[in-house]
Scaffold this active site. Sequence first.
Site, PDB file in Angstrom:
ATOM      1  N   CYS A 283       0.793  -1.239   0.000  1.00 21.52           N
ATOM      2  CA  CYS A 283       0.000   0.000   0.000  1.00 21.52           C
ATOM      3  C   CYS A 283       0.820   1.281   0.000  1.00 21.52           C
ATOM      4  O   CYS A 283       0.628   2.138  -0.860  1.00 21.52           O
ATOM      5  CB  CYS A 283      -0.948   0.005   1.178  1.00 21.52           C
ATOM      6  SG  CYS A 283      -2.250  -1.207   0.988  1.00 21.52           S
ATOM      7  N   ARG A 350       5.293  -8.381  -0.750  1.00 17.58           N
ATOM      8  CA  ARG A 350       5.304  -7.274  -1.702  1.00 17.58           C
ATOM      9  C   ARG A 350       6.073  -6.087  -1.124  1.00 17.58           C
ATOM     10  O   ARG A 350       5.832  -5.696   0.013  1.00 17.58           O
ATOM     11  CB  ARG A 350       3.865  -6.877  -2.073  1.00 17.58           C
ATOM     12  CG  ARG A 350       3.228  -7.881  -3.022  1.00 17.58           C
ATOM     13  CD  ARG A 350       1.778  -7.566  -3.276  1.00 17.58           C
ATOM     14  NE  ARG A 350       0.942  -7.794  -2.104  1.00 17.58           N
ATOM     15  CZ  ARG A 350      -0.358  -7.546  -2.049  1.00 17.58           C
ATOM     16  NH1 ARG A 350      -0.967  -7.058  -3.116  1.00 17.58           N
ATOM     17  NH2 ARG A 350      -1.046  -7.780  -0.961  1.00 17.58           N
TER      18      ARG A 350
HETATM   19  C1  UDX Z   1      -1.537  -0.050   5.366  1.00 15.01           C
HETATM   20  C2  UDX Z   1      -2.440   0.913   6.158  1.00 15.01           C
HETATM   21  O1  UDX Z   1      -2.024   0.964   7.528  1.00 15.01           O
HETATM   22  C3  UDX Z   1      -3.882   0.512   6.033  1.00 15.01           C
HETATM   23  O2  UDX Z   1      -4.707   1.436   6.721  1.00 15.01           O
HETATM   24  C4  UDX Z   1      -4.157   0.524   4.545  1.00 15.01           C
HETATM   25  O3  UDX Z   1      -5.406   0.654   4.169  1.00 15.01           O
HETATM   26  C5  UDX Z   1      -3.345  -0.551   3.867  1.00 15.01           C
HETATM   27  O4  UDX Z   1      -2.000  -0.168   4.037  1.00 15.01           O
HETATM   28  P1  UDX Z   1      -0.394  -2.409   5.737  1.00 15.01           P
HETATM   29  O5  UDX Z   1       0.397  -2.065   4.522  1.00 15.01           O
HETATM   30  O6  UDX Z   1      -1.073  -3.732   5.821  1.00 15.01           O
HETATM   31  O7  UDX Z   1      -1.547  -1.321   5.987  1.00 15.01           O
HETATM   32  O8  UDX Z   1       0.595  -2.317   7.002  1.00 15.01           O
HETATM   33  P2  UDX Z   1       0.995  -1.218   8.076  1.00 15.01           P
HETATM   34  O9  UDX Z   1       0.782  -1.792   9.413  1.00 15.01           O
HETATM   35  O10 UDX Z   1       0.393   0.084   7.801  1.00 15.01           O
HETATM   36  O11 UDX Z   1       2.578  -1.134   7.846  1.00 15.01           O
HETATM   37  C6  UDX Z   1       3.124  -0.682   6.618  1.00 15.01           C
HETATM   38  C7  UDX Z   1       4.638  -0.685   6.684  1.00 15.01           C
HETATM   39  O12 UDX Z   1       5.117   0.365   7.521  1.00 15.01           O
HETATM   40  C8  UDX Z   1       5.270  -1.966   7.241  1.00 15.01           C
HETATM   41  O13 UDX Z   1       6.394  -2.303   6.442  1.00 15.01           O
HETATM   42  C9  UDX Z   1       5.703  -1.598   8.619  1.00 15.01           C
HETATM   43  O14 UDX Z   1       6.813  -2.356   9.056  1.00 15.01           O
HETATM   44  C10 UDX Z   1       6.064  -0.126   8.438  1.00 15.01           C
HETATM   45  N1  UDX Z   1       5.950   0.653   9.681  1.00 15.01           N
HETATM   46  C11 UDX Z   1       4.723   0.787  10.286  1.00 15.01           C
HETATM   47  C12 UDX Z   1       7.065   1.273  10.219  1.00 15.01           C
HETATM   48  O15 UDX Z   1       8.161   1.173   9.669  1.00 15.01           O
HETATM   49  N2  UDX Z   1       6.915   2.033  11.347  1.00 15.01           N
HETATM   50  C13 UDX Z   1       5.718   2.173  11.981  1.00 15.01           C
HETATM   51  O16 UDX Z   1       5.669   2.880  12.987  1.00 15.01           O
HETATM   52  C14 UDX Z   1       4.582   1.541  11.433  1.00 15.01           C
END
Ligand code: UDX
Length: 454
Positions: A283, A350
Amino acid sequence: MNVSIIGTGYVGLTTGACLAYLGHKVTCVDADERKVKALQAGKIPFYEPHLGDFLADAKHNLSFTTQYGEAIPQSRVVFIAVGTPPSSTGAPDLKYLEAAARGIGEHVAEDFVVVVNKSTVPIGSGNWVESIVREAYEKRTGQKANGRFAVASNPEFLREGSAIFDSLYPDRVVVGSDNQRTGEVMYSLYRPLLEQSFKAPWYLPRPERMGAVPLISADLASAELIKYAANAFLALKISYINEIGQLAEKVGADITQVAKGIGLDARIGTRFLQAGIGWGGSCFGKDTAALVATASEYGLDASIVKAARETNRKQRERVVEKLLDELKILKGRTVGLLGLAFKPDTDDLREAPALDIARKLIERGARVKAHDPVAMERFLEQYPDIDITLCATPEAVAKDADAVVLVTEWKQYRDLDWESIKSSMRLPVVLDGRNHLDRARLAKAGFRYLSLAG
Ligand code: UDX
């Protein structure tokens, strides 16, 4: 209410299961026959905590088919939840969306039906989908489609790894439409969720202090922009804390304390301030790229979002730079990666940072070993071109390695027997890419502890 969902990926399957759980009759449509057969047999195509239990609980209201004709004609609401993968320009590829819209027009009933865009689609897609459905409908029936259906946008905000929780207990539900009747249908569809009147599953109890869920009724374009703006903002937060992390390293500050200290200001908020390798997944990369692409179509630069993307890209390079600084030569070294999935509790690879990091290390002549609790099978299937030696245990990854990099913060990695791991490594170097490990314990065990922020 009778509902169809087109696409059985994370979003489609979770949405379908959730609506079936809330009491609606749901038919999920997917062109992939193998996948549909597996779903009919109760098999789940990806790893997602509680999805198995949830699908089983909703089973009596849920069916799967490859045929639009078996789903669409009897549905009051049709969700489009197909993939919109990034194309080479950064704009999403809309071929699946177009096919779904056409399929709906070819089968939609001659009564009022709401077609809902659940996939993350470029701003303006609602109108585009409407025109495709209308064209296919009019071609089939020879009649004007006026008032037969309307398009709504209902973006998802579910995170992989907590998809069911996010679906049942959302912070808000956003519905965009330019038509009042659509709003009414969507309201009755989501009513049990909005009022939180459903019985919570035993494995995901309702959070304490969970009240009614706010419904944001917007116009189509606003709902579409809300999705991009939300994801881009979360991505900005992560890149921001990673940028501050670089400075923290220079001045000798602790980024975890800094994140907590700023996050407790309610205007900022503590979430999505976890510093480290940065974001991956399907995303954030795609949505920030799409936002930049849309802005540029309108002559805008989106420079803040561009900068967040660049910071995120550089974090992956910094992993390799740090290892190079420490080990001086990477050629002939063995580097172990703990974690392949883009984040814990999923087997989704991904845009996973581990893939990029492995490629860069291999380019520099290092040998790469890796472990992941759930994503190794998928890795073998999808990335046979990346030469990583997969290990059955994290201990085997560390054995004889010159360095271990924690890439994905799976809980169990924190609790490993690091003391005995140290004695099995060639050099006791750990790069904690997520600030996840117990730094004091590792230092005491004699590790050289590195992170991306200090
Ligand atoms: C995201 C959005 O949060 C969700 O609302 C949307 O609709 C779909 O995309 P997702 O991609 O499943 O969800 O995961 P998310 O928990 O948001 O994490 C995304 C990435 O950011 C991960 O690689 C995670 O490791 C990273 N991340 C997240 C960080 O590096 N630091 C953080 O504080 C939070």
